[in-house]
Design a protein around this motif. Structure first.
Motif, PDB file in Angstrom:
ATOM      1  N   HIS A 109       0.814  -1.219   0.000  1.00  0.00           N
ATOM      2  CA  HIS A 109       0.000   0.000   0.000  1.00  0.00           C
ATOM      3  C   HIS A 109       0.850   1.272   0.000  1.00  0.00           C
ATOM      4  N   ALA A 110       2.124   1.161   0.365  1.00  0.00           N
ATOM      5  CA  ALA A 110       3.002   2.327   0.289  1.00  0.00           C
ATOM      6  C   ALA A 110       3.223   2.772  -1.143  1.00  0.00           C
ATOM      7  N   VAL A 111       2.956   1.885  -2.115  1.00  0.00           N
ATOM      8  CA  VAL A 111       2.961   2.255  -3.532  1.00  0.00           C
ATOM      9  C   VAL A 111       1.539   2.431  -4.048  1.00  0.00           C
ATOM     10  N   LEU A 112       0.658   1.482  -3.744  1.00  0.00           N
ATOM     11  CA  LEU A 112      -0.711   1.544  -4.270  1.00  0.00           C
ATOM     12  C   LEU A 112      -1.436   2.821  -3.856  1.00  0.00           C
ATOM     13  N   ASP A 113      -1.309   3.212  -2.608  1.00  0.00           N
ATOM     14  CA  ASP A 113      -2.060   4.379  -2.133  1.00  0.00           C
ATOM     15  C   ASP A 113      -1.583   5.690  -2.754  1.00  0.00           C
ATOM     16  N   PRO A 114      -0.279   5.961  -2.827  1.00  0.00           N
ATOM     17  CA  PRO A 114       0.135   7.188  -3.529  1.00  0.00           C
ATOM     18  C   PRO A 114      -0.202   7.165  -5.020  1.00  0.00           C
ATOM     19  N   VAL A 115      -0.147   5.981  -5.639  1.00  0.00           N
ATOM     20  CA  VAL A 115      -0.533   5.895  -7.047  1.00  0.00           C
ATOM     21  C   VAL A 115      -2.003   6.256  -7.211  1.00  0.00           C
ATOM     22  N   ARG A 116      -2.848   5.709  -6.347  1.00  0.00           N
ATOM     23  CA  ARG A 116      -4.274   6.035  -6.420  1.00  0.00           C
ATOM     24  C   ARG A 116      -4.507   7.514  -6.113  1.00  0.00           C
ATOM     25  N   TRP A 117      -3.731   8.057  -5.185  1.00  0.00           N
ATOM     26  CA  TRP A 117      -3.865   9.481  -4.874  1.00  0.00           C
ATOM     27  C   TRP A 117      -3.524  10.320  -6.093  1.00  0.00           C
ATOM     28  N   LEU A 118      -2.485   9.934  -6.820  1.00  0.00           N
ATOM     29  CA  LEU A 118      -2.147  10.662  -8.041  1.00  0.00           C
ATOM     30  C   LEU A 118      -3.304  10.615  -9.037  1.00  0.00           C
ATOM     31  N   GLY A 119      -3.997   9.483  -9.080  1.00  0.00           N
ATOM     32  CA  GLY A 119      -5.144   9.380  -9.970  1.00  0.00           C
ATOM     33  C   GLY A 119      -6.274  10.296  -9.563  1.00  0.00           C
ATOM     34  N   GLU A 120      -6.477  10.434  -8.255  1.00  0.00           N
ATOM     35  CA  GLU A 120      -7.586  11.245  -7.763  1.00  0.00           C
ATOM     36  C   GLU A 120      -7.250  12.737  -7.739  1.00  0.00           C
ATOM     37  N   ALA A 121      -6.013  13.080  -7.416  1.00  0.00           N
ATOM     38  CA  ALA A 121      -5.671  14.475  -7.156  1.00  0.00           C
ATOM     39  C   ALA A 121      -4.768  15.112  -8.194  1.00  0.00           C
ATOM     40  N   ALA A 122      -4.116  14.306  -9.022  1.00  0.00           N
ATOM     41  CA  ALA A 122      -3.122  14.885  -9.920  1.00  0.00           C
ATOM     42  C   ALA A 122      -3.322  14.467 -11.379  1.00  0.00           C
ATOM     43  N   GLY A 123      -4.470  13.908 -11.696  1.00  0.00           N
ATOM     44  CA  GLY A 123      -4.773  13.605 -13.085  1.00  0.00           C
ATOM     45  C   GLY A 123      -4.054  12.422 -13.681  1.00  0.00           C
ATOM     46  N   ALA A 124      -3.512  11.534 -12.847  1.00  0.00           N
ATOM     47  CA  ALA A 124      -2.814  10.363 -13.368  1.00  0.00           C
ATOM     48  C   ALA A 124      -3.812   9.313 -13.857  1.00  0.00           C
ATOM     49  N   ASP A 125      -3.429   8.612 -14.900  1.00  0.00           N
ATOM     50  CA  ASP A 125      -4.181   7.460 -15.392  1.00  0.00           C
ATOM     51  C   ASP A 125      -3.478   6.213 -14.862  1.00  0.00           C
ATOM     52  N   VAL A 126      -4.076   5.567 -13.874  1.00  0.00           N
ATOM     53  CA  VAL A 126      -3.437   4.460 -13.169  1.00  0.00           C
ATOM     54  C   VAL A 126      -3.844   3.140 -13.804  1.00  0.00           C
ATOM     55  N   GLU A 127      -2.861   2.294 -14.086  1.00  0.00           N
ATOM     56  CA  GLU A 127      -3.116   0.958 -14.611  1.00  0.00           C
ATOM     57  C   GLU A 127      -2.468  -0.067 -13.680  1.00  0.00           C
TER      58      GLU A 127
END
Length: 399
Positions: A109-127
């Motif tokens: 989750h130390a990777v999954l959670d920041p990745v998801r945060w980038l998707g929600e807050a910074a416009g990242a497209d997470v795969e």
């Protein structure tokens, strides 16, 4: 009346944290009474700075990187956040098309959670890339995802070894695929350093996470090894320490203990893997003899093939709840863990096991035994002796 000494605890949760090794305790305590901010220019500051830089060199030598590539942090979670967010922000700033972040469905989750945060807050497209039933990344899926639109990929993050089931990931193959298109790769190697061979320059990743308390060092200190050529936006701004990547006064005693632990763990990794791997194999074999329908999750037991961490035994016990097994073993002085999470007191299935194709019930009936440098044959014998009655009680509780 004299009370009898309590039975010794059987500690088999080394993947969560492992006891500090004497060398790390000595290195850390040697500097606890010393004064000196490593950023100060006077004699005390210079002495502290010397300790920090010698520690940096020690870690660099152990991990096959340049000293200037070692950025000290507070631990694995901060290092993962720094890598994922810092690389994404820098890459997208260079080219707004770079919005995609590729990672696996089984990351910590130390990777999954920041990745998801980038998707929600910074416009990242997470795969979230799929894995097989042994928790190994599907390289064909990765290649297809990259080649669909390589110019849009900001970064790829793939852990070196899974923290739940112990499967090793094909990091060098990931680097080869990413390298064809100039895409940076980060790996969370928290579980791998000191357990399997890890070389920064050899594997070719751009950023690598490690932490102290997984290798016999202190809590609250870790590092992100990051190529000096890679642009990285900081999370924390302030005094400009650590190449202006991670500001904050450095914890000199903890860094000294961290370096001592890394040096020792890497130096003794081959003999450690052989000893602990043999104990792990004995544990798995004998537990399955006692509980015939118990089964192993993850890669096969063959440390020579480097498919699995040598100290990881992730076992499923049909008809049980993992949390019940854990507490029943804990009552007998045996400490391990489950892969599942707990939300509002309700056990949740492990996201790792779900990604491997387990159904929710299968993803809740497991225990993770992780061995380490203090594990003995007596610890294995204690688990084997206890597991039969514990499984019977856990199954009875569900009827």
């Amino acid at each position: 009346m004299t009370q009898p000494d309590p039975a010794p605890t059987v500690y088999l949760d080394h993947a969560a944290t492992t006891p500090m090794v004497p060398a790390a305790v000595e290195a850390m305590t040697a500097h606890l009474r010393e004064v000196g901010n490593p950023s100060s220019l006077h004699a005390s500051g210079r002495r502290a700075r010397r300790v920090v830089e010698e520690s940096r060199e020690t870690i660099a030598q152990a991990l096959d990187c340049r000293p200037g590539e070692v950025v000290f942090t507070s631990g694995g979670t901060e290092s993962d956040n720094l890598a994922v967010k810092g690389i994404y922000w820098s890459r997208r700033e260079e080219d707004p098309r770079r919005t995609r972040v590729l990672t696996t469905a089984i990351e910590h989750h130390a990777v999954l959670d920041p990745v998801r945060w980038l998707g929600e807050a910074a416009g990242a497209d997470v795969e979230l890339l799929p894995v097989d039933d042994r928790a190994r990344l599907d390289l064909d899926a990765l290649r297809a995802s990259v080649e669909r639109d390589p110019d849009s990929v900001a970064l790829i993050s793939v852990m070196w070894a899974n923290n739940e089931v112990g499967t090793l990931q094909p990091v060098e193959e990931v680097v080869a695929i990413a390298g064809e298109h100039g895409i940076p790769v980060h790996t969370d190697a928290v579980q791998a350093v000191g357990h399997v061979p890890v070389g920064f320059a050899t594997c070719g990743v751009d950023a690598l996470t490690l932490t102290g308390h997984k290798v016999g060092g202190p809590y609250g200190v870790g590092a992100l090894v990051v190529r000096k050529e890679l642009a990285l936006r900081p999370l924390v701004h302030g005094g400009g320490q650590e190449r202006d990547i991670r500001s904050g006064t450095l914890d000199t005693p903890a860094i000294a203990g961290f370096a001592a632990a890394v040096e020792l763990a890497v130096k003794h990794q081959p003999e450690y893997a052989g000893r602990v791997g043999a104990l792990r194999d004995d544990l798995v074999r004998r537990v399955i003899e006692v509980v015939p329908d118990a089964h192993l999750h993850g890669a096969p037991l063959d440390p020579r093939e480097l498919r699995r961490l040598p100290g990881n035994a992730h076992l499923g016990f049909p008809g049980c709840e993992g949390d019940s097994l854990l507490m029943l073993l804990d009552a007998r002085g045996i400490e391990c863990s489950t892969g599942s999470a707990c939300s509002a007191g309700v056990p949740q299935p492990s996201h790792v096991l779900l990604a491997m194709g387990c159904d929710p019930d299968q993803a809740r009936h497991s225990l993770r035994f992780t061995l380490g440098h203090t594990t003995t044959q007596a610890d294995i014998d204690a688990v084997v002796e206890a597991i039969g009655p514990v499984v019977e009680r856990a199954r009875a509780a569900r009827r």
